[in-house]
Design a protein around this motif. Structure first.
Motif, PDB file in Angstrom:
ATOM      1  N   PHE A 338       0.720  -1.138  -0.041  1.00 43.22           N
ATOM      2  CA  PHE A 338      -0.134  -0.084   0.161  1.00 43.22           C
ATOM      3  C   PHE A 338       0.883   1.133   0.013  1.00 43.22           C
ATOM      4  O   PHE A 338       0.521   2.212  -0.752  1.00 43.22           O
ATOM      5  CB  PHE A 338      -0.967   0.010   1.239  1.00 43.22           C
ATOM      6  CG  PHE A 338      -1.829   1.190   1.138  1.00 43.22           C
ATOM      7  CD1 PHE A 338      -3.027   1.350   0.204  1.00 43.22           C
ATOM      8  CD2 PHE A 338      -1.738   2.038   2.159  1.00 43.22           C
ATOM      9  CE1 PHE A 338      -3.798   2.435   0.229  1.00 43.22           C
ATOM     10  CE2 PHE A 338      -2.687   3.276   2.103  1.00 43.22           C
ATOM     11  CZ  PHE A 338      -3.576   3.274   1.260  1.00 43.22           C
ATOM     12  N   ALA A 339       1.945   1.377   0.728  1.00 41.20           N
ATOM     13  CA  ALA A 339       2.695   2.436   0.836  1.00 41.20           C
ATOM     14  C   ALA A 339       3.582   2.662  -0.288  1.00 41.20           C
ATOM     15  O   ALA A 339       3.546   3.758  -0.978  1.00 41.20           O
ATOM     16  CB  ALA A 339       3.973   2.125   2.164  1.00 41.20           C
ATOM     17  N   ALA A 340       3.935   1.582  -0.910  1.00 45.25           N
ATOM     18  CA  ALA A 340       4.575   1.467  -2.466  1.00 45.25           C
ATOM     19  C   ALA A 340       3.780   2.351  -3.366  1.00 45.25           C
ATOM     20  O   ALA A 340       4.116   3.195  -4.252  1.00 45.25           O
ATOM     21  CB  ALA A 340       5.237   0.550  -2.719  1.00 45.25           C
ATOM     22  N   SER A 341       2.676   1.786  -3.386  1.00 43.39           N
ATOM     23  CA  SER A 341       1.348   2.048  -4.555  1.00 43.39           C
ATOM     24  C   SER A 341       1.059   3.601  -4.262  1.00 43.39           C
ATOM     25  O   SER A 341       1.197   4.502  -5.300  1.00 43.39           O
ATOM     26  CB  SER A 341       0.077   1.232  -4.298  1.00 43.39           C
ATOM     27  OG  SER A 341       0.453   0.092  -4.372  1.00 43.39           O
ATOM     28  N   VAL A 342       0.916   4.062  -2.978  1.00 42.54           N
ATOM     29  CA  VAL A 342       0.797   5.396  -2.610  1.00 42.54           C
ATOM     30  C   VAL A 342       1.927   6.401  -3.081  1.00 42.54           C
ATOM     31  O   VAL A 342       1.659   7.375  -3.676  1.00 42.54           O
ATOM     32  CB  VAL A 342       0.400   5.627  -1.190  1.00 42.54           C
ATOM     33  CG1 VAL A 342       0.270   7.144  -0.853  1.00 42.54           C
ATOM     34  CG2 VAL A 342      -0.744   4.969  -0.992  1.00 42.54           C
ATOM     35  N   LEU A 343       3.012   5.909  -2.628  1.00 42.71           N
ATOM     36  CA  LEU A 343       4.487   6.660  -2.932  1.00 42.71           C
ATOM     37  C   LEU A 343       4.658   6.822  -4.462  1.00 42.71           C
ATOM     38  O   LEU A 343       4.819   8.040  -4.893  1.00 42.71           O
ATOM     39  CB  LEU A 343       5.651   5.743  -2.622  1.00 42.71           C
ATOM     40  CG  LEU A 343       7.157   6.267  -2.495  1.00 42.71           C
ATOM     41  CD1 LEU A 343       7.830   6.028  -1.411  1.00 42.71           C
ATOM     42  CD2 LEU A 343       7.684   6.418  -3.913  1.00 42.71           C
ATOM     43  N   PHE A 344       4.619   5.717  -5.342  1.00 40.98           N
ATOM     44  CA  PHE A 344       4.667   5.811  -6.657  1.00 40.98           C
ATOM     45  C   PHE A 344       3.536   6.829  -7.358  1.00 40.98           C
ATOM     46  O   PHE A 344       4.117   7.645  -8.083  1.00 40.98           O
ATOM     47  CB  PHE A 344       4.426   4.556  -7.402  1.00 40.98           C
ATOM     48  CG  PHE A 344       5.825   3.588  -7.363  1.00 40.98           C
ATOM     49  CD1 PHE A 344       6.854   4.080  -7.844  1.00 40.98           C
ATOM     50  CD2 PHE A 344       5.668   2.440  -6.808  1.00 40.98           C
ATOM     51  CE1 PHE A 344       8.026   3.381  -7.994  1.00 40.98           C
ATOM     52  CE2 PHE A 344       6.856   1.686  -6.482  1.00 40.98           C
ATOM     53  CZ  PHE A 344       8.084   1.950  -7.337  1.00 40.98           C
ATOM     54  N   MET A 345       2.368   6.559  -6.889  1.00 45.55           N
ATOM     55  CA  MET A 345       1.327   7.356  -7.545  1.00 45.55           C
ATOM     56  C   MET A 345       1.472   9.081  -7.349  1.00 45.55           C
ATOM     57  O   MET A 345       1.423   9.772  -8.129  1.00 45.55           O
ATOM     58  CB  MET A 345      -0.022   7.103  -6.866  1.00 45.55           C
ATOM     59  CG  MET A 345      -1.333   7.711  -7.489  1.00 45.55           C
ATOM     60  SD  MET A 345      -2.735   7.160  -7.072  1.00 45.55           S
ATOM     61  CE  MET A 345      -2.693   7.689  -5.329  1.00 45.55           C
TER      62      MET A 345
END
Length: 370
Positions: A338-345
């Motif tokens: 979840f953190a990586a997805s938010v970060l990338f976005m």
């Protein structure tokens, strides 16, 4: 401002937001990773049960229940122990990583373009090159920011360590009473007083002093070996991520769609898939790193305390078994994906915003010059 600096700042901003949102899961996960529990039936050299098995209060294994328990016993602050150094560490880590990643990515793309001009390749960067680029950026990031994460791990597991210390004190009192055949009001008062004690306040400076007193300057680089090996985590992550984006662009171009731009949802899903693959491959190293960086009182018994990476791996296999390397993995998958997805976005949106503003400002400057 160069695109490397823009990506560095965007990565730092995205990392901070992702960290704040998922920090409670990270705190619980670190505690899960550093909780030592000996194999069933394992005994000390004197025939007694290990410290971790005696007088231990039953604790929930479900992540949500663990979060609720932390709130009840420590308040909301318990879920955010070490947040300030963690945010600083995240900003520094993401900024350093994305800056160097973009620098080496630009270089890799320039080399690929040069090869294309010479008739070799199609001008795109291959998987191996992405892996090397991410590995170099990751190694530099680890060397610069490891001290911050040592302090964060200490702060996240402070209550856990204090609980183990109190358990040992309780055992000492009970053992003394048993040896003297005494069970009186004095013992009862001492046990009541011990049970009422709360963990001492524990801030960043306290954690830093404790690490320095234990191992000197070298203590701030505890866990550096598994952490450096774990550079393959973001390397695998970015290899999958860049490959997915490359596939999406090619597919869109083949279908002759009007826009080749990747949407925020596609970036989110690509980031999630990439982080999931990387986490599954490297999680055991993350557990070893957390245990080395945590206060060693968590281990209680000497057989569950570690002097280095190899010692930790050997003792974990011998005394706890292979499942110890995957403690809290489900929590980590949810948190990291979840953190990586938010970060990338967020990072991609911030980079787009910067490019738009830079383009507009360039137009304004050109108009003024005319």
């Amino acid at each position: 401002m160069s695109n490397a600096v823009a990506n560095g700042l965007a990565g730092a901003g995205g990392g901070i937001i992702a960290q704040i949102i998922t920090y409670p899961l990270q705190t619980v996960n670190t505690r899960q990773q550093t909780e030592r529990v000996a194999k069933k039936g394992l005994r000390n050299s004197d025939g007694s049960l290990p410290t971790s098995k005696r007088h231990e209060v039953a604790r929930p294994t479900n992540t949500l229940l663990q979060i609720i328990q932390v709130i009840r016993t420590e308040g909301w602050g318990g879920l955010y122990s070490g947040l300030r150094p963690s945010l600083f560490g995240t900003a520094a880590s993401q900024g350093v990583y994305y800056y160097f990643y973009q620098v080496f990515k630009n270089r890799a793309e320039a080399i690929a373009a040069a090869h294309r001009d010479k008739g070799r390749g199609d001008g795109t960067v291959g998987m191996l090159s992405w892996l090397v680029v991410a590995a170099i950026a990751g190694s530099l990031n680890v060397l610069f920011t490891n001290p911050i994460w040592v302090l964060v791990t200490r702060m996240q597991t402070h209550t856990q360590a204090e609980r183990k210390i109190m358990e040992k004190r309780r055992e000492a009192l009970l053992r003394e009473a048993s040896e003297r055949s005494l069970v009186d009001s004095t013992l009862s008062d001492k046990l009541t007083e011990l049970d009422s004690e709360k963990p001492r306040p524990y801030g960043t400076l306290h954690a830093a002093r404790e690490v320095y007193n234990e191992a000197g300057i070298a203590g701030f680089w505890k866990g550096i070996v598994p952490t450096l090996i774990m550079v393959c985590n973001p390397s695998i992550q970015f290899m999958i991520y860049e490959s997915l984006l490359k596939h999406l662009r090619r597919k869109r171009a083949a279908n002759k769609q009007g826009s080749k731009n990747i949407t925020s949802l596609e970036v989110f899903l690509s980031g999630a898939v990439a982080k999931l693959g990387a986490t599954l491959a490297t999680y055991p190293l993350l557990v070893v790193k957390s245990r080395l960086q945590a206060k060693q009182e968590i281990g209680g018994n000497i057989s569950l305390r570690y002097s280095g990476t190899l010692d930790a791996i050997i003792k974990m296999i011998r005394y706890e078994g292979l499942p110890a390397f995957y403690k809290g993995m489900s929590t980590k998958i949810v948190q990291s994906v979840f953190a990586a997805s938010v970060l990338f976005m967020i990072k991609e949106e911030l980079v787009k915003l910067y490019m738009t503003l830079a383009h507009k400002s360039q137009k304004v400057i050109l108009n003024l010059v005319k």
